[in-house]
Scaffold this motif. Structure first.
Motif, PDB file in Angstrom:
ATOM      1  N   ARG A   3       0.833  -1.202   0.000  1.00 39.77           N
ATOM      2  CA  ARG A   3       0.000   0.000   0.000  1.00 39.77           C
ATOM      3  C   ARG A   3       0.866   1.249   0.000  1.00 39.77           C
ATOM      4  O   ARG A   3       0.543   2.233  -0.681  1.00 39.77           O
ATOM      5  CB  ARG A   3      -0.904   0.017   1.236  1.00 39.77           C
ATOM      6  CG  ARG A   3      -2.075  -0.968   1.167  1.00 39.77           C
ATOM      7  CD  ARG A   3      -2.928  -0.846   2.408  1.00 39.77           C
ATOM      8  NE  ARG A   3      -4.091  -1.710   2.357  1.00 39.77           N
ATOM      9  CZ  ARG A   3      -4.976  -1.794   3.327  1.00 39.77           C
ATOM     10  NH1 ARG A   3      -4.825  -1.053   4.425  1.00 39.77           N
ATOM     11  NH2 ARG A   3      -6.016  -2.609   3.216  1.00 39.77           N
ATOM     12  N   LEU A   4       1.963   1.202   0.758  1.00 44.98           N
ATOM     13  CA  LEU A   4       2.862   2.352   0.822  1.00 44.98           C
ATOM     14  C   LEU A   4       3.502   2.617  -0.535  1.00 44.98           C
ATOM     15  O   LEU A   4       3.587   3.764  -0.985  1.00 44.98           O
ATOM     16  CB  LEU A   4       3.941   2.113   1.888  1.00 44.98           C
ATOM     17  CG  LEU A   4       4.972   3.227   2.073  1.00 44.98           C
ATOM     18  CD1 LEU A   4       4.287   4.529   2.463  1.00 44.98           C
ATOM     19  CD2 LEU A   4       6.004   2.837   3.130  1.00 44.98           C
ATOM     20  N   ARG A   5       3.953   1.534  -1.196  1.00 45.86           N
ATOM     21  CA  ARG A   5       4.559   1.700  -2.524  1.00 45.86           C
ATOM     22  C   ARG A   5       3.544   2.269  -3.518  1.00 45.86           C
ATOM     23  O   ARG A   5       3.871   3.159  -4.319  1.00 45.86           O
ATOM     24  CB  ARG A   5       5.066   0.350  -3.037  1.00 45.86           C
ATOM     25  CG  ARG A   5       6.305  -0.178  -2.334  1.00 45.86           C
ATOM     26  CD  ARG A   5       6.981  -1.235  -3.186  1.00 45.86           C
ATOM     27  NE  ARG A   5       7.936  -1.996  -2.391  1.00 45.86           N
ATOM     28  CZ  ARG A   5       7.706  -3.191  -1.854  1.00 45.86           C
ATOM     29  NH1 ARG A   5       6.523  -3.765  -2.023  1.00 45.86           N
ATOM     30  NH2 ARG A   5       8.633  -3.812  -1.162  1.00 45.86           N
ATOM     31  N   THR A   6       2.327   1.749  -3.461  1.00 44.64           N
ATOM     32  CA  THR A   6       1.277   2.238  -4.363  1.00 44.64           C
ATOM     33  C   THR A   6       0.986   3.711  -4.102  1.00 44.64           C
ATOM     34  O   THR A   6       0.822   4.510  -5.044  1.00 44.64           O
ATOM     35  CB  THR A   6      -0.016   1.420  -4.172  1.00 44.64           C
ATOM     36  OG1 THR A   6       0.277   0.033  -4.389  1.00 44.64           O
ATOM     37  CG2 THR A   6      -1.086   1.871  -5.142  1.00 44.64           C
ATOM     38  N   TYR A   7       0.945   4.082  -2.807  1.00 47.76           N
ATOM     39  CA  TYR A   7       0.667   5.469  -2.440  1.00 47.76           C
ATOM     40  C   TYR A   7       1.776   6.398  -2.939  1.00 47.76           C
ATOM     41  O   TYR A   7       1.500   7.457  -3.523  1.00 47.76           O
ATOM     42  CB  TYR A   7       0.538   5.584  -0.921  1.00 47.76           C
ATOM     43  CG  TYR A   7       0.323   6.990  -0.431  1.00 47.76           C
ATOM     44  CD1 TYR A   7      -0.940   7.580  -0.497  1.00 47.76           C
ATOM     45  CD2 TYR A   7       1.378   7.731   0.089  1.00 47.76           C
ATOM     46  CE1 TYR A   7      -1.148   8.878  -0.055  1.00 47.76           C
ATOM     47  CE2 TYR A   7       1.181   9.029   0.536  1.00 47.76           C
ATOM     48  CZ  TYR A   7      -0.072   9.596   0.464  1.00 47.76           C
ATOM     49  OH  TYR A   7      -0.273  10.881   0.887  1.00 47.76           O
ATOM     50  N   ILE A   8       3.032   5.999  -2.728  1.00 49.17           N
ATOM     51  CA  ILE A   8       4.165   6.821  -3.163  1.00 49.17           C
ATOM     52  C   ILE A   8       4.160   6.961  -4.682  1.00 49.17           C
ATOM     53  O   ILE A   8       4.385   8.058  -5.220  1.00 49.17           O
ATOM     54  CB  ILE A   8       5.494   6.215  -2.676  1.00 49.17           C
ATOM     55  CG1 ILE A   8       5.574   6.277  -1.147  1.00 49.17           C
ATOM     56  CG2 ILE A   8       6.676   6.952  -3.291  1.00 49.17           C
ATOM     57  CD1 ILE A   8       6.789   5.588  -0.567  1.00 49.17           C
ATOM     58  N   THR A   9       3.909   5.852  -5.375  1.00 49.42           N
ATOM     59  CA  THR A   9       3.872   5.894  -6.839  1.00 49.42           C
ATOM     60  C   THR A   9       2.790   6.850  -7.334  1.00 49.42           C
ATOM     61  O   THR A   9       3.010   7.656  -8.251  1.00 49.42           O
ATOM     62  CB  THR A   9       3.619   4.482  -7.412  1.00 49.42           C
ATOM     63  OG1 THR A   9       4.634   3.596  -6.940  1.00 49.42           O
ATOM     64  CG2 THR A   9       3.625   4.513  -8.933  1.00 49.42           C
ATOM     65  N   ARG A  10       1.609   6.751  -6.707  1.00 50.81           N
ATOM     66  CA  ARG A  10       0.508   7.622  -7.104  1.00 50.81           C
ATOM     67  C   ARG A  10       0.829   9.091  -6.851  1.00 50.81           C
ATOM     68  O   ARG A  10       0.551   9.958  -7.688  1.00 50.81           O
ATOM     69  CB  ARG A  10      -0.760   7.221  -6.350  1.00 50.81           C
ATOM     70  CG  ARG A  10      -2.003   7.956  -6.858  1.00 50.81           C
ATOM     71  CD  ARG A  10      -3.292   7.336  -6.338  1.00 50.81           C
ATOM     72  NE  ARG A  10      -3.385   7.455  -4.890  1.00 50.81           N
ATOM     73  CZ  ARG A  10      -3.344   6.418  -4.053  1.00 50.81           C
ATOM     74  NH1 ARG A  10      -3.195   5.194  -4.518  1.00 50.81           N
ATOM     75  NH2 ARG A  10      -3.456   6.601  -2.750  1.00 50.81           N
ATOM     76  N   ARG A  11       1.455   9.368  -5.706  1.00 54.04           N
ATOM     77  CA  ARG A  11       1.823  10.749  -5.392  1.00 54.04           C
ATOM     78  C   ARG A  11       2.881  11.283  -6.346  1.00 54.04           C
ATOM     79  O   ARG A  11       2.860  12.459  -6.732  1.00 54.04           O
ATOM     80  CB  ARG A  11       2.321  10.845  -3.952  1.00 54.04           C
ATOM     81  CG  ARG A  11       1.246  10.735  -2.879  1.00 54.04           C
ATOM     82  CD  ARG A  11       0.164  11.798  -3.057  1.00 54.04           C
ATOM     83  NE  ARG A  11       0.716  13.132  -3.112  1.00 54.04           N
ATOM     84  CZ  ARG A  11       0.909  13.904  -2.040  1.00 54.04           C
ATOM     85  NH1 ARG A  11       0.546  13.470  -0.847  1.00 54.04           N
ATOM     86  NH2 ARG A  11       1.418  15.099  -2.170  1.00 54.04           N
ATOM     87  N   LEU A  12       3.825  10.438  -6.731  1.00 57.29           N
ATOM     88  CA  LEU A  12       4.863  10.858  -7.677  1.00 57.29           C
ATOM     89  C   LEU A  12       4.266  11.159  -9.046  1.00 57.29           C
ATOM     90  O   LEU A  12       4.676  12.116  -9.720  1.00 57.29           O
ATOM     91  CB  LEU A  12       5.948   9.790  -7.788  1.00 57.29           C
ATOM     92  CG  LEU A  12       6.844   9.615  -6.559  1.00 57.29           C
ATOM     93  CD1 LEU A  12       7.796   8.450  -6.749  1.00 57.29           C
ATOM     94  CD2 LEU A  12       7.629  10.897  -6.267  1.00 57.29           C
TER      95      LEU A  12
END
Length: 322
Positions: A3-12
């Motif tokens: 979830r953290l990786r997905t969140y960071i990717t989405r924010r980037l």
């Protein structure tokens, strides 16, 4: 972790979209300003009698201003990702080198202002909340209203007049690196940092006070009191950390205001930072310099906002990155 990786990717991805929009807007706005940057440059660097059409055409071609606007934009954007920031029309220097010389000055003052704003704001807000309704609280709250509403340029002028002119305690202009002369650098930085930090201190204090007042009535705080713990232990171990989440949110606002305020502060105090460079470049219609500085500032603000959002998980385990 996924979830953290997905969140960071989405924010980037969102950050890239925002940077693209910012770059298009600043490119378009600069081209809409009246005046020709080549003519402005030649009028200040040479006698008007020596100006001729050949000289104007040569400089226009040199800086790529003879190309269609879409070509100019994509050429500039492509060069950025290659590490080539272009060349300033007004300063006739590499823009990357100009920013490398100026950004450390701005970051020194800005980061110091953010640190001062955060520490003092948290402490003042904490004291005001714990002493709610008492004399300290009644003195602090009106001052925070003043700190939030006071215009930065007015604060700068007042500080310069009182501490620089009347009392002659602090230098009113210039910048000295702390690595060159630490104590004189501190004296020169006091007034600019105060001007940049005053909004953050006031806003952070109000946010911290409200957050602490929400935490104090919680059951686990009553339990801590019933166990006979000292007030200092309760405030530091239980109240402080659980009150920081809303304050961390405000750090993004503080950083954005500090960076924005640096333009005025550096101009008023004659500080050779990127804010002053931005102002002079706008007046000189130095397109690429304004575009590059704005792009970097937008990138810094976006990165700070992402870091602030990620810090929620550490401060509050209940937060989930969806």
């Amino acid at each position: 972790m996924n979830r953290l990786r997905t969140y960071i990717t989405r924010r980037l991805i969102h950050a890239v979209i925002v940077l693209f929009i910012v770059s298009v807007l600043i490119f378009s706005i600069m081209r809409l300003l009246p005046g020709d940057p080549i003519l402005l440059y030649l009028s200040q660097s040479a006698n008007l009698e020596n100006m001729n059409q050949e000289m104007i055409d040569a400089l226009t071609k040199k800086h790529g201003l003879d190309q269609p606007l879409p070509v100019q934009y994509f050429r500039w954007l492509t060069n950025i990702f290659r590490g080539d920031w272009g060349r300033s029309i007004f300063y006739n220097e590499d823009i990357g080198q100009l920013m490398l010389e100026r950004f450390p000055v701005t970051l020194h003052l800005s980061l110091t202002s953010v640190i001062v704003s955060t520490i003092l704001g948290i402490l003042i807000g904490l004291v005001a909340a714990v002493k709610r309704g008492k004399l300290v609280d009644k003195l602090i709250m009106p001052l925070t209203y003043l700190g939030i509403s006071a215009p930065v340029f007015w604060v700068c002028v007042m500080l310069m007049y009182v501490f620089g002119v009347e009392l002659d305690l602090l230098p009113i202009a210039g910048y000295t690196s702390p690595f060159k002369d630490f104590w004189f650098s501190v004296k020169q930085s006091i007034m600019p940092i105060t001007c940049m930090a005053i909004f953050g201190i006031a806003g952070c204090a109000r946010q911290m006070r409200s957050s602490v007042l929400e935490v104090l009535p919680q059951d686990y705080i009553r339990t801590a009191w019933s166990k006979g713990l000292k007030e200092r232990q309760i405030v530091i171990k239980h109240v402080l950390k659980n009150s920081l989440s809303p304050v961390v949110t405000f750090l993004g606002v503080i950083f954005k205001n500090v960076i924005g305020g640096s333009v005025l502060v550096e101009t008023i105090f004659a500080i050779p930072g990127v804010g002053r460079l931005l102002v002079s470049s706008i007046f000189a219609h130095d397109y690429v310099v304004v575009q590059s500085i704005t792009f970097v500032i937008a990138l810094l603000v976006l990165l700070v906002n992402i870091i602030v959002d990620l810090s929620y998980g550490w401060l509050d385990p209940r937060v989930r990155f969806e």
